[in-house]
Write an enzyme that holds these catalytic residues in place. Sequence first.
Site, mmCIF file in Angstrom:
data_model
loop_
_atom_site.group_PDB
_atom_site.id
_atom_site.type_symbol
_atom_site.label_atom_id
_atom_site.label_comp_id
_atom_site.label_asym_id
_atom_site.label_seq_id
_atom_site.Cartn_x
_atom_site.Cartn_y
_atom_site.Cartn_z
ATOM 1 N N LYS A 215 -2.165 2.382 12.085
ATOM 2 C CA LYS A 215 -0.974 3.253 12.123
ATOM 3 C C LYS A 215 -1.420 4.681 12.435
ATOM 4 C CE LYS A 215 1.532 0.495 8.652
ATOM 5 N NZ LYS A 215 2.752 -0.015 9.242
ATOM 6 N N ASP A 268 -2.040 -9.076 -1.723
ATOM 7 C CA ASP A 268 -1.383 -8.902 -0.424
ATOM 8 C C ASP A 268 -1.447 -7.454 0.062
ATOM 9 O OD1 ASP A 268 0.303 -9.763 1.753
ATOM 10 O OD2 ASP A 268 1.972 -8.728 0.760
ATOM 11 N N HIS A 273 -4.515 -2.675 2.073
ATOM 12 C CA HIS A 273 -3.834 -1.470 2.556
ATOM 13 C C HIS A 273 -3.964 -0.266 1.598
ATOM 14 C CE1 HIS A 273 -2.402 -4.419 5.238
ATOM 15 N NE2 HIS A 273 -1.297 -4.753 4.618
ATOM 16 N N LYS A 373 7.902 -4.989 -3.591
ATOM 17 C CA LYS A 373 8.978 -5.467 -2.720
ATOM 18 C C LYS A 373 10.310 -5.245 -3.431
ATOM 19 C CE LYS A 373 6.294 -8.723 -0.012
ATOM 20 N NZ LYS A 373 6.113 -7.844 1.163
ATOM 21 N N LYS A 378 12.336 1.812 2.010
ATOM 22 C CA LYS A 378 11.055 1.511 2.659
ATOM 23 C C LYS A 378 10.385 2.856 2.888
ATOM 24 C CE LYS A 378 8.786 -0.541 6.662
ATOM 25 N NZ LYS A 378 7.736 -1.329 6.042
HETATM 26 C C1 BG6 Z 1 1.431 -7.095 5.222
HETATM 27 C C2 BG6 Z 1 1.860 -7.830 3.987
HETATM 28 O O1 BG6 Z 1 0.041 -6.993 5.274
HETATM 29 O O2 BG6 Z 1 1.995 -5.804 5.217
HETATM 30 C C3 BG6 Z 1 3.368 -7.874 3.875
HETATM 31 O O3 BG6 Z 1 1.351 -9.148 4.023
HETATM 32 C C4 BG6 Z 1 3.958 -6.497 3.979
HETATM 33 O O4 BG6 Z 1 3.765 -8.479 2.647
HETATM 34 C C5 BG6 Z 1 3.410 -5.788 5.218
HETATM 35 O O5 BG6 Z 1 5.360 -6.630 4.078
HETATM 36 C C6 BG6 Z 1 3.845 -4.348 5.259
HETATM 37 O O6 BG6 Z 1 3.432 -3.812 6.484
HETATM 38 P P1 BG6 Z 1 4.296 -2.715 7.230
HETATM 39 O O7 BG6 Z 1 3.490 -2.351 8.421
HETATM 40 O O8 BG6 Z 1 5.610 -3.343 7.547
HETATM 41 O O9 BG6 Z 1 4.439 -1.609 6.244
#
Ligand code: BG6
Length: 532
Positions: A215, A268, A273, A373, A378
Amino acid sequence: MLCLGQGRSAEWLGCLRPSPYPGRVNGMAAEAKALQLVLFGATGDLAARLIVPALFNLYLDALLPERFTLVATGRGQRDAATLAHQYHADVARFSRRGKPPAKEWAGFAQCLRYVQMGPADKAGLEPLVRCLAAQDEQWRTRSERVYYLATPPEAFEPVARALDEAGLAHDRKGARIVVEKPLGRDLASSRDINRVLAHGFEERQIYRIDHFLGKETVQNILAMRFANPIFEPIWDRRYIDHVVITVAETLGVGHRAGYYEQAGALRDMVQNHLLQLLCLVAMEPPVAYAADDIRDKKLEVLRAVRPFPRDRMHEYAVRGQYDGGWIEGREERAYRAEPKVDRQSRTETYCALKLFVDNWRWQGVPFYLRTGKRLPVKCSEISVRFRDVPHRAFDPSLGLNAEPTRVVIQIQPAEGIVVRFTAKEPGAIFRLRPVNMRFSYGEVFQKPSPDAYETLLWDIMHNDATLFMRADQVEAAWGLLEPVLVAWADHEDPGFPNYAAGSWGPEAAELLVARDGHSWLTPIMMHPANPC
Ligand code: BG6
């Protein structure tokens, strides 16, 4: 027929064409190199949603190598034309640019091959070996190869081994293998995956994707910190009080329960991340912007994180699972009521952690990480909260002079950087108010950012591993979280569900920060509807 191309002529040179679109690298011509990208899992979700749309966008931007083929592989009988048709629909649906222009799509489809293969072993890969060799012969060169495993992790071992046995891994400079998370579910299984990959490939040939690193705004963290002289001198425990990293999603588990039930938010999102974001915020300056310099510095951060105390885990780690609730006027069901989710599921859909980085720079500064989640918005952002002024000269009656300065790195959906500080309100009466000074990508650069996969694929094709995870980093991240995984597995009843869809998570997460006299900093959204 083993290798099914479309409309190839003996003189066909590949996909180079002038770009009508602004490319990621302005004015940069595609290189006169030859590359074949072999896609395992070519008919899967990842290929449809992310990989093929990203490749097509690179094609539109004239950023694919001059001689390029996309070699889709599969067990089924189909031809390149049928696959191209399917990919066209996928691109129309998932690409940031929408429906592909006909002429450009026809050009891209020419790069597509389909190879029907047998089982993932040396004999099964023979059609692929022949297809790649035939293309090289036509190009009169030895092409570089990217083997992209867009497959479930169970396929990593047989495919990596077969590639090695078929002699496709041996070109140490020209051959690369790409894998995606989940890269294990704990330290032991991640080591197994690394061992399997290392069997045929050297570390420099292995590209482990964490799409957050692709990103733009995430890459910009290093630019902001190390290309400007003003941030680094104050980027430490003397000036920073604490750091909050939030990755909030409104989405629920969707159709991914099969995977998610086994993973949960910690595996996850946090293991990859959020810990990557932590590393970028906390790392020391690298000597050079080069893959191993940067990855060494990131690894140092993970190694410096204080181990979680097993006896006081609840003070450092909180998990949650969403119940029914409302988000943006829509009623959402509970996680346990989602399709294919166990009605008694103990999988966490939210987690919050408190971490300390035990080194000279960060001693005593808490880093709070949270992700979940079905949260109200978002929003991914990093909020760096500075210490209060040592002495408040202004009387409290003059306004909100207690709000401390913070720097907010906005990752998505708003992309930018906000400095929130205190200013004097205009007028004869002296009053103070927090204000925002902001840099917005959209406003400044006036062009959309590429998708993370475009950046990552481009880097893979150019042998640049800076934005990819090294084996030791992945293992360090798993090692760090192991005590949390064990504690949560041992503790049978997490009391789920414990937060309503549309809320900011469980109450225990508020306590996690409140114990230190802090609160989760409300994300600063930079939508036009919600200006600073
Ligand atoms: C993914 C996860 O790696 O990242 C998902 O497996 C999550 O659960 C997603 O929704 C989020 O990515 P982004 O780029 O939509 O923020």
